[in-house]
Design an enzyme around this catalytic site. Structure first.
Site, PDB file in Angstrom:
ATOM      1  N   LYS A   1     -11.550 -11.656  -3.396  1.00 47.08           N
ATOM      2  CA  LYS A   1     -11.799 -11.273  -4.790  1.00 47.08           C
ATOM      3  C   LYS A   1     -11.554 -12.461  -5.702  1.00 47.08           C
ATOM      4  CE  LYS A   1     -10.626  -7.636  -8.147  1.00 47.08           C
ATOM      5  NZ  LYS A   1      -9.799  -6.434  -8.406  1.00 47.08           N
TER       6      LYS A   1
ATOM      7  N   SER B   1     -11.989  -2.295  -9.973  1.00 46.22           N
ATOM      8  CA  SER B   1     -12.583  -3.588 -10.271  1.00 46.22           C
ATOM      9  C   SER B   1     -12.996  -4.372  -9.025  1.00 46.22           C
ATOM     10  CB  SER B   1     -11.584  -4.436 -11.086  1.00 46.22           C
ATOM     11  OG  SER B   1     -10.403  -4.688 -10.338  1.00 46.22           O
TER      12      SER B   1
ATOM     13  N   SER C   1      -8.032  -0.010  -8.248  1.00 43.69           N
ATOM     14  CA  SER C   1      -9.140  -0.956  -8.115  1.00 43.69           C
ATOM     15  C   SER C   1      -9.481  -1.363  -6.692  1.00 43.69           C
ATOM     16  CB  SER C   1      -8.857  -2.215  -8.949  1.00 43.69           C
ATOM     17  OG  SER C   1      -8.898  -1.913 -10.319  1.00 43.69           O
TER      18      SER C   1
END
EC number: 6.3.5.7
Length: 489
Positions: A77, A153, A177
């Site tokens: 990420k 996210s 997330s």
């Protein structure tokens, strides 16, 4: 059979038997990215040249004592710092952070295990969002149907695994997330106990809530990836110095006699009937495996969303103050004086959602409002934590849906942030309490979209969470299904 359909154990067996090479795995990953990522848009930055060079070296160094993660391609990420590899947190304000000077602790640990970083994964800007529509660069799409969001996210992290672009990935979870996109994309995502995994090198959103965690195809692979990244870190003052078990040992036990708590609030009004039906079917499966379940109450969970957005936005307001065009971030060319430069740099660099949360957090921390909002939210957080602790006196795990709904269409809720905030109601309490939670696939909607089952455990009891998740996974075949990119197409 695609290489991405094999487990880590199976891949390592093939590597040692010389049936495949690390170079084959890396090549397969980039071939798949070239094939589908224009459609999925999971990656912001690729690491192709360095990854292929590393693969050749690992092929020459492969020994009998190699880690189970040896040579396996992974996506990271984009809010996790990677030395020499562009890291932007999907924000225009960090667009020029092309050569970070250090690795996050989790990246150092993965390098010790000899994984191969394929690239950096798209996300909601600074991890603020539930759909991945808040990325400062491009929107990620759900591999099961590209008209739908992948969740957020960590949408890029979940979508890349679901689409077979990487074998596993790292995400971060502040209010769901990891688990919510894992649910929307039909993969396995774990938010560990707060403090179990170092946050050093994670670009902060809300420091008392953020936690890095693994996203994988199977529960067993998830446990192996977690094993590699846990441990006390002197570089992180919130890192917990606890004994780390062998998580794979949890798979040797069944769930007979296990006590499951099902909060009535988690199956109440607002939960889609198909989601509720899938969760009840999962509970019936647990009964057949010898576990028992009872309905309980988490009475303060109804205040979780309000408390979370006050606390997380307040922490975001403080954490993002450093991005001012001087110490960090892109500097505006339209400045008049120093103060104007600060204002314009932040106005141009931050997206709407980030600005919204900075303003809310600054207001909650301001003189005259601190006691009324921030301090009260902290008290509610304690009540939510106490609710979980009380339930765990009598039960081994808490189970419910990961999200009240399946994935929704791109653009459907982006203009209604309050509605999107409420959609996190089932994941947020886990972060406020600091306990571990995992999402595993438990069914599909009539439209063919995945449904996630959330399993919540006691502090630092990831072993039981994995044991319960693995038992369900082995008794079902939801995790074996693969998306046809573009849905009906």
């Amino acid at each position: 059979m695609s290489l991405f359909d094999y487990t880590l154990k199976e891949l390592q067996e093939k590597l040692h038997n010389k049936e495949i090479t690390v170079s084959d795995l890396v090549e397969a990953s980039y071939n798949r990215i070239n094939e589908v990522d224009d459609e999925i848009q999971a990656f912001l930055t690729l690491n192709e040249e360095e990854a292929k060079q590393q693969a050749k070296q690992l092929d020459e160094q492969l020994g009998s004592d190699a880690s189970i993660l040896y040579g396996v391609p992974i996506g990271i990420k984009d809010n996790i710092v990677t030395k020499g590899l562009r890291t932007t947190a999907a924000s225009q304000i960090l667009e020029n952070l092309n050569d970070p000077l250090y690795d996050a602790t989790v990246i150092e640990k993965l390098k010790d295990e000899k994984t191969v970083t394929i690239g950096k994964l798209n996300m909601d800007e600074f991890a603020m969002g539930s759909t991945n529509e808040n990325s400062g660069f491009k929107k990620v799409r759900n591999p099961w149907n590209t008209d739908y969001v992948p969740g957020g996210s960590s949408g890029g992290s979940a979508a890349a695994v679901a689409a077979g672009e990487v074998f596993f990935s790292l995400g971060s979870d502040t209010g769901g997330s990891i688990r919510q996109p894992a649910s929307f994309c039909g993969v396995v995502g774990l938010k560990p106990t707060y403090g179990l995994v170092s946050r050093f090198g994670l670009i902060a959103f809300a420091s008392s809530l953020d936690q890095i965690g693994p996203i994988t195809r199977t529960v067993e692979d998830n446990a192996h990836l977690l094993q590699a990244i846990v441990g006390h870190d002197k570089m992180d003052s919130t890192s917990a110095n606890v004994e780390i078990p062998q998580y794979a040992d949890a798979f040797k036990q069944d769930v007979k006699g296990l006590r499951i708590a099902v909060p009535k609030e988690y199956l109440a009004e607002g939960v889609d009937p198909e989601v509720k039906e899938a969760v009840l079917a999962a509970l019936k499966q647990y009964e057949e495996l010898g576990a028992t379940w009872e309905e309980v109450s988490l009475p303060h969970s109804k205040y979780a969303v309000a408390a979370y957005y006050l606390l997380s936005s307040s922490e975001a307001s403080a954490n993002l103050a450093r991005f001012d065009g001087v110490r960090y971030g892109v500097r505006t060319e339209k400045r008049v004086d120093m103060l104007d430069m600060f204002k314009q740099s932040r106005a141009e660099g931050f997206g709407d959602e980030v600005k919204r949360r900075i303003m809310l957090g600054t207001f909650a921390l301001s003189s005259g409002y601190y006691d009324a909002y921030y301090k009260k939210a902290q008290k509610v957080r304690t009540l939510i934590k106490n609710d979980f602790e009380k339930i765990f006196e009598d039960y081994d795990v808490v189970i419910g849906p990961t999200s009240p709904t399946t994935a929704y269409k791109i653009g459907e809720k982006i203009d209604d942030p309050l509605t999107m905030y409420v959609d996190d109601i089932l994941t947020i309490p886990v972060n406020l309490a600091g306990v571990p939670g995992i999402s595993v696939p438990c069914g599909f909607s009539k439209e063919g979209l995945p449904i996630g089952l959330q399993i919540i455990g006691k502090h630092f009891d990831e072993s039981t969470v994995y044991r319960v998740a693995y038992a369900f996974e082995q008794a079902t075949d939801h995790h074996k299904k693969r998306p046809t990119l573009g849905g009906d197409k």
